[in-house]
Design a protein around this motif. Structure first.
Motif, short mmCIF file in Angstrom:
data_model
loop_
_atom_site.label_atom_id
_atom_site.label_comp_id
_atom_site.label_asym_id
_atom_site.label_seq_id
_atom_site.Cartn_x
_atom_site.Cartn_y
_atom_site.Cartn_z
N GLU A 218 0.23 -4.24 -3.09
CA GLU A 218 -0.02 -5.63 -2.67
C GLU A 218 0.78 -6.63 -3.50
OE1 GLU A 218 -2.39 -3.01 -1.03
OE2 GLU A 218 -2.90 -3.45 -3.11
N ASP A 219 1.61 -6.14 -4.37
CA ASP A 219 2.44 -6.99 -5.22
C ASP A 219 3.53 -7.65 -4.38
OD1 ASP A 219 4.40 -7.90 -7.15
OD2 ASP A 219 3.52 -6.52 -8.60
N PHE A 220 3.80 -8.93 -4.64
CA PHE A 220 4.80 -9.64 -3.84
C PHE A 220 6.22 -9.11 -4.09
CE2 PHE A 220 4.57 -12.12 -7.80
CZ PHE A 220 5.90 -12.33 -8.10
N THR A 221 6.39 -8.32 -5.16
CA THR A 221 7.71 -7.73 -5.41
C THR A 221 7.89 -6.37 -4.73
OG1 THR A 221 7.03 -6.56 -7.43
CG2 THR A 221 7.76 -8.85 -7.68
N TYR A 222 6.87 -5.92 -4.00
CA TYR A 222 6.90 -4.57 -3.44
C TYR A 222 8.12 -4.34 -2.54
CZ TYR A 222 5.42 -0.31 -1.03
OH TYR A 222 5.38 0.96 -0.52
N VAL A 247 -1.91 -5.83 -7.41
CA VAL A 247 -1.10 -7.03 -7.29
C VAL A 247 -0.27 -7.20 -8.56
CG1 VAL A 247 -2.68 -8.11 -5.66
CG2 VAL A 247 -3.00 -8.49 -8.12
N HIS A 248 0.31 -8.38 -8.71
CA HIS A 248 1.22 -8.67 -9.82
C HIS A 248 0.40 -9.20 -11.00
CE1 HIS A 248 5.51 -9.01 -10.77
NE2 HIS A 248 5.27 -10.17 -11.37
#
Length: 271
Positions: A218-222, A247-248
């Motif tokens: 769910e990390d925005f960098t995925y 997440v981050h």
């Protein structure tokens, strides 16, 4: 273990900066204690890079890195890089030169740290993951393993396609790092482009470090990290990919840090 916080004046930066270091020391007694210090052995080392808006102390303060360093017998060195993305900034300090030339040499000369490739490892999260990629791809001969966590590997491409108000936080930070370009596409293929660095290493036949990438789903960098992983895999580069729900945040990075040490342990055994 021993924990140091050191501040020194950097010529590359033009100002004083700090770092934290953990040196693992085994529990010994009697004559064994004296024998241990008479050996004067060089230690393997993990260069552990912090993320954006963080500092040199955060890995030590927010994780179990001290216990892991002792468990695996690996020194951990945590430099500061402010919000410089481990780059020679257009409008700011030369963080990449500082880290790759001055800082590492400072540590090698003053502490019982091995210079040998088989004993040097690098990791970091977010911005520090980007720094990990840049160091490992520009100097693959220095590191036995590189383990970026939720890296900002796409940061340069985000800038290239950045269309927000430049007075907003990330707009200002991008311009400090990369400069103001009439055509930001000029950055593609530069030393800030990890895809180009990887292509160059492959073309030159350079031996890459063993690599592991860890990522919260769910990390925005995925998406950016998955894209780089798939690109490298198609080029024949072997990267161990680890993903878990998350997440981050430090909760995720605390989950991945033991996996980094496990991976390093495997690399050391193979060496």
């Amino acid at each position: 273990m021993a924990v140091f916080t050191c501040r020194f004046d950097s010529k590359a930066l033009g100002f004083g900066t700090a770092f934290r270091m953990i040196l693992p020391i085994p529990f010994v007694d009697g004559k064994k204690y004296q024998e241990h210090y008479e050996k004067k052995e060089k230690l393997p080392v993990l260069w552990l890079l912090h993320g954006g808006s963080d500092n040199y102390a955060d890995w030590h303060d927010c994780t179990l890195v001290q216990l892991l360093a002792d468990e695996y017998g690996i020194a951990v060195v945590m430099p500061d890089a402010q919000n410089g993305s481990y780059a020679n900034m257009a409008y700011g300090p030369d963080w990449f030169t500082y880290l790759s030339e001055e800082f590492m040499e400072f540590v090698y000369q003053r502490f019982p740290i091995s210079r040998e490739r088989k004993d040097n490892f690098i990791s970091g999260m977010s911005m520090g993951g980007l720094g990990t990629f840049k160091m490992a791809l520009r100097f693959p001969e220095r590191f036995a393993a590189a383990c970026p966590i939720a890296s900002a590997v796409d940061l340069m491409y985000e800038y290239v396609h950045h269309d927000t108000d430049p007075r907003e936080f990330f707009g200002r930070e991008f311009e400090k790092i990369f400069g103001h370009f009439e055509n930001p596409q000029e950055l593609i293929g530069s030393v800030e482009d990890c895809y180009a660095l990887l292509d160059q290493d492959i073309a030159e036949g350079r031996k890459l470090p063993a690599m592991m990438m860890a990522q919260g789903t769910e990390d925005f960098t995925y998406k950016g990290n998955k894209r780089f992983y798939e690109y490298a895999s198609k080029k024949g580069v072997s990267i161990e990919w680890i993903e878990e729900p998350g997440v981050h945040d430090w909760k995720s990075w605390n989950l991945y840090l033991p996996k980094v040490f496990e991976f390093i342990g495997k690399v050391r055994i193979r060496a």
